[in-house]
Design an enzyme around this catalytic site. Structure first.
Site, PDB file in Angstrom:
ATOM      1  N   HIS A 176       8.208  18.570  28.144  1.00 53.63           N
ATOM      2  CA  HIS A 176       9.499  18.028  27.708  1.00 53.63           C
ATOM      3  C   HIS A 176       9.820  18.518  26.289  1.00 53.63           C
ATOM      4  CE1 HIS A 176       8.988  15.128  31.030  1.00 53.63           C
ATOM      5  NE2 HIS A 176      10.304  14.981  30.951  1.00 53.63           N
TER       6      HIS A 176
ATOM      7  N   LYS B 212      10.708  13.870  22.580  1.00 55.06           N
ATOM      8  CA  LYS B 212      10.184  12.819  23.479  1.00 55.06           C
ATOM      9  C   LYS B 212       9.029  12.070  22.822  1.00 55.06           C
ATOM     10  CE  LYS B 212       8.941  11.862  28.250  1.00 55.06           C
ATOM     11  NZ  LYS B 212       9.869  10.723  28.313  1.00 55.06           N
TER      12      LYS B 212
HETATM   13  P1  NAD Z   1      17.643   9.055  22.634  1.00 48.30           P
HETATM   14  O1  NAD Z   1      16.725   8.672  21.521  1.00 48.30           O
HETATM   15  O2  NAD Z   1      18.537  10.224  22.467  1.00 48.30           O
HETATM   16  O3  NAD Z   1      18.581   7.790  23.015  1.00 48.30           O
HETATM   17  C1  NAD Z   1      18.176   6.445  22.974  1.00 48.30           C
HETATM   18  C2  NAD Z   1      19.302   5.669  22.334  1.00 48.30           C
HETATM   19  O4  NAD Z   1      19.042   4.263  22.420  1.00 48.30           O
HETATM   20  C3  NAD Z   1      19.458   6.013  20.842  1.00 48.30           C
HETATM   21  O5  NAD Z   1      20.784   6.425  20.579  1.00 48.30           O
HETATM   22  C4  NAD Z   1      19.117   4.700  20.158  1.00 48.30           C
HETATM   23  O6  NAD Z   1      19.845   4.501  18.942  1.00 48.30           O
HETATM   24  C5  NAD Z   1      19.531   3.704  21.228  1.00 48.30           C
HETATM   25  N1  NAD Z   1      19.046   2.349  20.975  1.00 48.30           N
HETATM   26  C6  NAD Z   1      17.885   1.958  20.366  1.00 48.30           C
HETATM   27  N2  NAD Z   1      17.848   0.613  20.274  1.00 48.30           N
HETATM   28  C7  NAD Z   1      18.998   0.132  20.828  1.00 48.30           C
HETATM   29  C8  NAD Z   1      19.540  -1.151  21.032  1.00 48.30           C
HETATM   30  N3  NAD Z   1      18.893  -2.275  20.631  1.00 48.30           N
HETATM   31  N4  NAD Z   1      20.762  -1.278  21.629  1.00 48.30           N
HETATM   32  C9  NAD Z   1      21.426  -0.176  22.035  1.00 48.30           C
HETATM   33  N5  NAD Z   1      20.970   1.094  21.857  1.00 48.30           N
HETATM   34  C10 NAD Z   1      19.761   1.241  21.274  1.00 48.30           C
HETATM   35  O7  NAD Z   1      16.707   9.224  23.917  1.00 48.30           O
HETATM   36  P2  NAD Z   1      17.072   9.860  25.336  1.00 48.30           P
HETATM   37  O8  NAD Z   1      16.552  11.256  25.411  1.00 48.30           O
HETATM   38  O9  NAD Z   1      18.514   9.595  25.665  1.00 48.30           O
HETATM   39  O10 NAD Z   1      16.112   9.002  26.286  1.00 48.30           O
HETATM   40  C11 NAD Z   1      16.201   7.580  26.321  1.00 48.30           C
HETATM   41  C12 NAD Z   1      15.161   7.030  27.300  1.00 48.30           C
HETATM   42  O11 NAD Z   1      15.486   7.467  28.628  1.00 48.30           O
HETATM   43  C13 NAD Z   1      13.718   7.517  27.042  1.00 48.30           C
HETATM   44  O12 NAD Z   1      12.830   6.441  27.340  1.00 48.30           O
HETATM   45  C14 NAD Z   1      13.543   8.646  28.049  1.00 48.30           C
HETATM   46  O13 NAD Z   1      12.200   8.871  28.412  1.00 48.30           O
HETATM   47  C15 NAD Z   1      14.331   8.087  29.209  1.00 48.30           C
HETATM   48  N6  NAD Z   1      14.807   9.071  30.188  1.00 48.30           N
HETATM   49  C16 NAD Z   1      14.714   8.699  31.492  1.00 48.30           C
HETATM   50  C17 NAD Z   1      15.203   9.526  32.500  1.00 48.30           C
HETATM   51  C18 NAD Z   1      15.186   9.032  33.915  1.00 48.30           C
HETATM   52  O14 NAD Z   1      15.686   9.719  34.824  1.00 48.30           O
HETATM   53  N7  NAD Z   1      14.662   7.819  34.167  1.00 48.30           N
HETATM   54  C19 NAD Z   1      15.783  10.757  32.155  1.00 48.30           C
HETATM   55  C20 NAD Z   1      15.882  11.117  30.810  1.00 48.30           C
HETATM   56  C21 NAD Z   1      15.400  10.244  29.830  1.00 48.30           C
END
Ligand code: NAD
Length: 265
Positions: free
Chosen positions: A154, A158
């Protein structure tokens, strides 16, 4: 159908805004970020590089859960646990994509599923869900002389490892073999670790660049090796799958569902 996005300014959050915008019959109910986020008050459409949507980024998840039919959450584990509690209070459908949850945070999601339909998946792409089925099947056919290793790569932002998808693949392989992953998993190796025990399911984690998500499950046997690989080329596949799950969830009873349920596997 009104869909809200928590963590709307994140990498996935912005993709999700665009996916809701493009989905038939779905309307963007709003989006949140943690208080103090630099984009607070900005138009959600503009955040996602689209036309103005007429709804702005807020820090009030309670109001969003009350206003939306479904919420999509790709944030951080602590926030997801709090959002699950809100789903339990309001009965709003919740789609959970966040990975890296500990037992207490996962417990909050499971408890909320008594009161709301919750769809949780380590990976919302259709292709990965097909991969999960293939991995389980192959593990059931190949004897344990075939060593199973799960390799993932990744992007360098991450924070959790191995990825939630790698762990789900390990679980699928363990299920195919009729064993418990926790009893046979080796999540990292360093130093003089000794010979590989028969039946172990190993994990290897690579981090770098802007790789969206590559996963390979390897069955290394005597004289041959089977490798099954999935490569995500864009976050769009996760966002589209999550919106599909949100729409599906709106016609379900409370309970904890997976992407396999959504796709009818
Ligand atoms: P990212 O860090 O870009 O986004 C996460 C967002 O959540 C940030 O903007 C952060 O400010 C926000 N956040 C934190 N605390 C918060 C709160 N209390 N209220 C609202 N927002 C809040 O990360 P990302 O790459 O977008 O990934 C996010 C998550 O999704 C990770 O855990 C990643 O592993 C997961 N993910 C899952 C899949 C899937 O298919 N299940 C795919 C991609 C990513």
């Amino acid at each position: 159908m009104k869909i809200g996005i928590v963590g709307a300014a994140g990498r996935m959050g912005r993709m999700l805004i665009a996916a809701v915008d493009a989905a038939d019959g779905a309307v963007l109910a709003g989006g949140t970020e943690a208080a103090g986020h630099p984009d607070m008050g900005k138009d959600l459409g503009e955040l996602a590089g689209l036309d103005t949507a007429g709804v702005v980024l807020s820090s009030d998840p309670k109001a969003l859960f009350a206003a939306a039919d479904a919420i999509i959450d790709f944030t951080v584990p602590t926030a997801t646990a709090a959002h699950a509690a809100l789903a339990g209070e309001t009965g709003t459908v919740l789609v959970v994509g966040t990975t890296g949850m500990d037992d207490v945070q996962q417990g909050a999601v499971t408890a909320a599923a008594d009161k709301a339909a919750i769809i949780q998946a380590a990976n919302f792409s259709v292709g990965v869900n097909v991969l999960l089925g293939l991995v389980e099947k192959a593990a059931g056919i190949l004897p344990d002389a075939y060593d199973i290793e799960v390799l993932e790569m990744h992007h360098h932002h991450k924070v959790d490892a191995p990825s939630g998808t790698a762990l789900a693949l390990g679980q699928a392989a363990a299920a195919g073999r009729g064993v418990n992953l926790d009893d046979v998993a080796c999540k990292a190796r360093d130093g003089i670790v000794g010979a590989r025990p028969r039946g172990e399911i190993g994990f290897a984690t690579l981090r770098g660049g802007d790789v969206v998500g590559d996963h390979t499950v390897m069955y290394a046997g005597p004289g041959e090796r089977v490798e099954i690989t999935h490569k995500a080329l864009s976050r769009e596949v996760f966002a589209n799958g999550a919106v599909r799950a949100a729409v599906w969830g709106c016609s379900q009873k409370p309970g904890l569902y997976s992407m396999k349920d959504v796709l009818g596997f």
